[in-house]
Write a protein that holds these residues in place. Structure first.
Motif, PDB file in Angstrom:
ATOM      1  N   PRO A  99       0.793  -1.233   0.000  1.00 54.23           N
ATOM      2  CA  PRO A  99       0.000   0.000   0.000  1.00 54.23           C
ATOM      3  C   PRO A  99       0.828   1.289   0.000  1.00 54.23           C
ATOM      4  CG  PRO A  99      -0.930  -1.596   1.527  1.00 54.23           C
ATOM      5  CD  PRO A  99       0.379  -2.163   1.069  1.00 54.23           C
ATOM      6  N   SER A 100       1.986   1.283   0.608  1.00 57.07           N
ATOM      7  CA  SER A 100       2.792   2.509   0.717  1.00 57.07           C
ATOM      8  C   SER A 100       3.800   2.665  -0.427  1.00 57.07           C
ATOM      9  CB  SER A 100       3.543   2.507   2.049  1.00 57.07           C
ATOM     10  OG  SER A 100       4.434   1.387   2.113  1.00 57.07           O
ATOM     11  N   ALA A 101       3.720   1.789  -1.430  1.00 48.84           N
ATOM     12  CA  ALA A 101       4.749   1.786  -2.475  1.00 48.84           C
ATOM     13  C   ALA A 101       4.795   3.106  -3.238  1.00 48.84           C
ATOM     14  CB  ALA A 101       4.497   0.621  -3.440  1.00 48.84           C
ATOM     15  N   VAL A 102       3.627   3.658  -3.607  1.00 47.31           N
ATOM     16  CA  VAL A 102       3.592   4.889  -4.393  1.00 47.31           C
ATOM     17  C   VAL A 102       4.211   6.031  -3.609  1.00 47.31           C
ATOM     18  CG1 VAL A 102       2.106   6.612  -5.477  1.00 47.31           C
ATOM     19  CG2 VAL A 102       1.583   4.182  -5.732  1.00 47.31           C
ATOM     20  N   GLU A 103       3.822   6.168  -2.354  1.00 45.38           N
ATOM     21  CA  GLU A 103       4.333   7.264  -1.535  1.00 45.38           C
ATOM     22  C   GLU A 103       5.844   7.144  -1.333  1.00 45.38           C
ATOM     23  OE1 GLU A 103       1.513   5.611  -0.980  1.00 45.38           O
ATOM     24  OE2 GLU A 103       0.211   7.311  -1.455  1.00 45.38           O
ATOM     25  N   ALA A 104       6.326   5.922  -1.120  1.00 50.97           N
ATOM     26  CA  ALA A 104       7.765   5.731  -0.927  1.00 50.97           C
ATOM     27  C   ALA A 104       8.538   6.074  -2.199  1.00 50.97           C
ATOM     28  CB  ALA A 104       8.047   4.285  -0.499  1.00 50.97           C
ATOM     29  N   MET A 105       8.037   5.638  -3.365  1.00 50.75           N
ATOM     30  CA  MET A 105       8.709   5.947  -4.620  1.00 50.75           C
ATOM     31  C   MET A 105       8.631   7.442  -4.922  1.00 50.75           C
ATOM     32  SD  MET A 105      10.486   4.915  -7.181  1.00 50.75           S
ATOM     33  CE  MET A 105      10.403   3.123  -7.126  1.00 50.75           C
ATOM     34  N   SER A 106       7.547   8.089  -4.505  1.00 49.43           N
ATOM     35  CA  SER A 106       7.372   9.517  -4.762  1.00 49.43           C
ATOM     36  C   SER A 106       8.419  10.374  -4.050  1.00 49.43           C
ATOM     37  CB  SER A 106       5.971   9.970  -4.335  1.00 49.43           C
ATOM     38  OG  SER A 106       4.983   9.349  -5.127  1.00 49.43           O
ATOM     39  N   ALA A 107       9.072   9.801  -3.035  1.00 51.99           N
ATOM     40  CA  ALA A 107      10.144  10.529  -2.362  1.00 51.99           C
ATOM     41  C   ALA A 107      11.383  10.622  -3.247  1.00 51.99           C
ATOM     42  CB  ALA A 107      10.492   9.850  -1.037  1.00 51.99           C
ATOM     43  N   LEU A 108      11.453   9.763  -4.283  1.00 53.52           N
ATOM     44  CA  LEU A 108      12.610   9.749  -5.175  1.00 53.52           C
ATOM     45  C   LEU A 108      12.327  10.475  -6.486  1.00 53.52           C
ATOM     46  CD1 LEU A 108      13.839   6.035  -4.854  1.00 53.52           C
ATOM     47  CD2 LEU A 108      14.693   8.047  -3.643  1.00 53.52           C
ATOM     48  N   ILE A 109      11.181  10.181  -7.100  1.00 52.97           N
ATOM     49  CA  ILE A 109      10.847  10.750  -8.413  1.00 52.97           C
ATOM     50  C   ILE A 109       9.364  11.097  -8.445  1.00 52.97           C
ATOM     51  CG2 ILE A 109      12.662   9.490  -9.663  1.00 52.97           C
ATOM     52  CD1 ILE A 109      10.456   7.514 -10.562  1.00 52.97           C
ATOM     53  N   PRO A 110       8.926  11.964  -9.364  1.00 54.89           N
ATOM     54  CA  PRO A 110       7.490  12.201  -9.537  1.00 54.89           C
ATOM     55  C   PRO A 110       6.809  10.921 -10.033  1.00 54.89           C
ATOM     56  CG  PRO A 110       8.797  13.904 -10.619  1.00 54.89           C
ATOM     57  CD  PRO A 110       9.737  12.811 -10.258  1.00 54.89           C
ATOM     58  N   VAL A 111       5.683  10.573  -9.427  1.00 52.73           N
ATOM     59  CA  VAL A 111       5.009   9.312  -9.744  1.00 52.73           C
ATOM     60  C   VAL A 111       3.547   9.567 -10.133  1.00 52.73           C
ATOM     61  CG1 VAL A 111       4.263   7.071  -8.863  1.00 52.73           C
ATOM     62  CG2 VAL A 111       6.491   7.992  -8.184  1.00 52.73           C
ATOM     63  N   PRO A 112       3.172   9.278 -11.384  1.00 49.74           N
ATOM     64  CA  PRO A 112       1.749   9.300 -11.744  1.00 49.74           C
ATOM     65  C   PRO A 112       1.073   8.072 -11.126  1.00 49.74           C
ATOM     66  CG  PRO A 112       3.173   9.277 -13.702  1.00 49.74           C
ATOM     67  CD  PRO A 112       4.010   8.928 -12.528  1.00 49.74           C
ATOM     68  N   ARG A 113       0.212   8.283 -10.145  1.00 56.75           N
ATOM     69  CA  ARG A 113      -0.295   7.187  -9.321  1.00 56.75           C
ATOM     70  C   ARG A 113      -0.973   6.088 -10.132  1.00 56.75           C
ATOM     71  NH1 ARG A 113      -1.207   6.740  -3.916  1.00 56.75           N
ATOM     72  NH2 ARG A 113      -2.664   5.096  -3.294  1.00 56.75           N
ATOM     73  N   LYS A 114      -1.921   6.460 -11.023  1.00 54.81           N
ATOM     74  CA  LYS A 114      -2.658   5.443 -11.777  1.00 54.81           C
ATOM     75  C   LYS A 114      -1.727   4.620 -12.662  1.00 54.81           C
ATOM     76  CE  LYS A 114      -7.163   7.734 -11.896  1.00 54.81           C
ATOM     77  NZ  LYS A 114      -8.226   8.309 -12.765  1.00 54.81           N
ATOM     78  N   LEU A 115      -0.775   5.294 -13.297  1.00 48.43           N
ATOM     79  CA  LEU A 115       0.155   4.580 -14.164  1.00 48.43           C
ATOM     80  C   LEU A 115       1.053   3.661 -13.349  1.00 48.43           C
ATOM     81  CD1 LEU A 115       1.469   3.988 -16.861  1.00 48.43           C
ATOM     82  CD2 LEU A 115       2.763   6.125 -16.656  1.00 48.43           C
ATOM     83  N   PHE A 116       1.511   4.123 -12.192  1.00 47.27           N
ATOM     84  CA  PHE A 116       2.351   3.294 -11.327  1.00 47.27           C
ATOM     85  C   PHE A 116       1.602   2.020 -10.918  1.00 47.27           C
ATOM     86  CE2 PHE A 116       3.932   1.766  -7.314  1.00 47.27           C
ATOM     87  CZ  PHE A 116       5.306   1.922  -7.380  1.00 47.27           C
ATOM     88  N   LEU A 117       0.363   2.177 -10.487  1.00 48.85           N
ATOM     89  CA  LEU A 117      -0.413   1.013 -10.032  1.00 48.85           C
ATOM     90  C   LEU A 117      -0.673   0.047 -11.187  1.00 48.85           C
ATOM     91  CD1 LEU A 117      -2.943   2.785  -7.635  1.00 48.85           C
ATOM     92  CD2 LEU A 117      -0.912   1.453  -7.016  1.00 48.85           C
ATOM     93  N   ARG A 118      -0.928   0.592 -12.365  1.00 49.50           N
ATOM     94  CA  ARG A 118      -1.135  -0.283 -13.524  1.00 49.50           C
ATOM     95  C   ARG A 118       0.140  -1.051 -13.862  1.00 49.50           C
ATOM     96  NH1 ARG A 118      -0.686   1.146 -18.909  1.00 49.50           N
ATOM     97  NH2 ARG A 118      -1.179   3.340 -18.555  1.00 49.50           N
ATOM     98  N   LEU A 119       1.272  -0.358 -13.882  1.00 50.60           N
ATOM     99  CA  LEU A 119       2.540  -1.033 -14.145  1.00 50.60           C
ATOM    100  C   LEU A 119       2.803  -2.124 -13.109  1.00 50.60           C
ATOM    101  CD1 LEU A 119       4.943   1.899 -15.115  1.00 50.60           C
ATOM    102  CD2 LEU A 119       4.187   0.045 -16.592  1.00 50.60           C
TER     103      LEU A 119
END
Length: 295
Positions: A25-45
């Motif tokens: 569940p926290s994967a998007v937020e953790a990755m967002s600390a490194l690079i900009p993350v489009p949430r829907k695209l990240f979850l789809r990938l």
């Protein structure tokens, strides 16, 4: 700056933390600390196996091979900037950004498709903004879906700055100003726009760089991106562009509107570094400016 590396179709990054997993569940937020993350695209990938953990690194499938979807046509392009995520092309006059009807040839989309194919890049054609057919200057392309989503967002949030140079008719009373006038369709001419109270909000900032005899070199920045915005606003001000016969300009010195997108400033979709790209003036505008300065 984050240390990233492209490995063929994959982007390699350091793990946000040793226990990071792309489906937690926290994967998007953790990755967002490194690079900009489009949430829907990240979850789809992540759900499709497009994000992996390997050898202490995170791998994101950001560069899949894609079809250009436009028939490639050779044209010598002026590439103003390029990296793995972005392409900026200095568009020549007389070239549409993309086909307006089936079978239309000679568009920038087809020229970019040829450029990608000739340089071994399997990219779709994703322009971020447009220029009129006879306007020259910088056009920004995203080279993958990740960049496209982030650059579209930056455009909506007005974090992409576009600076234009124009040669306008007449003597300006004010050396700088803001034109805040809504723009809508002209009921009597399907391809024309006009200032109208019921139109869409439109704001243009201008500065007279050089007042010439009967004309002026003007620098403009847009807050909004309405169709023909600069052309309509300067005509509304009483200073149509030289060559812009649709909006009251004279074609005696130039057979197209004297408008050039001279600079783009945008946040890089991965590093967020501010990228500033200059697009050199076309020869016809250089010659026109020289002729006006010699008067």
């Amino acid at each position: 700056m984050i240390a990233w590396k492209r490995k063929e179709e994959w982007l390699e990054l350091p793990l946000p933390n040793p226990d990071w997993k792309p489906l937690q569940p926290s994967a998007v937020e953790a990755m967002s600390a490194l690079i900009p993350v489009p949430r829907k695209l990240f979850l789809r990938l992540a759900s499709q196996g497009g994000i992996r953990v390997q050898g202490g690194k995170a791998l994101l499938h950001l560069f899949p091979r894609e079809s250009a979807a436009f028939a490639p046509e050779y044209c010598e392009l002026d590439i103003a900037y390029e990296d793995d995520f972005c392409l900026v092309v200095n568009k020549p006059a007389g070239m549409s950004i993309h086909p307006a009807e089936a079978g239309q040839q000679g568009t920038l989309a087809s020229a970019v498709a040829y450029y990608y194919a000739s340089t071994g890049q399997a990219c779709a054609i994703r322009h971020i903004h447009r220029l009129d057919q006879d306007t020259t200057g910088a056009v920004l392309y995203a080279k993958n879906e990740w960049a496209h989503v982030l650059l579209d967002e930056a455009m909506r949030e007005k974090r992409i700055d576009r600076t234009y140079a124009a040669l306008a008719q007449g003597v300006f009373r004010a050396k700088r100003g803001t034109i805040d006038a809504p723009i809508g369709r002209d009921r009597h001419h399907s391809g024309k726009r006009r200032v109208t109270p019921g139109g869409d909000a439109a704001v243009t900032h201008y500065r007279v760089k050089q007042q010439l005899k009967g004309a002026a070199l003007v620098e403009l920045e847009l807050e909004t991106g309405r169709t023909h915005q600069i052309r309509v606003h300067l005509s509304h001000l009483g200073h149509p562009l030289i060559g812009d016969t649709l909006y009251g300009g004279s074609a005696a010195l130039l057979k197209r509107q004297a408008l050039h997108g001279k600079q783009l400033r945008f946040p890089h979709p991965l590093t967020q570094e501010q990228i500033v790209v200059q697009a050199s003036w076309p020869e016809d505008l250089q010659n026109l400016l020289s002729a006006l300065q010699a008067k």
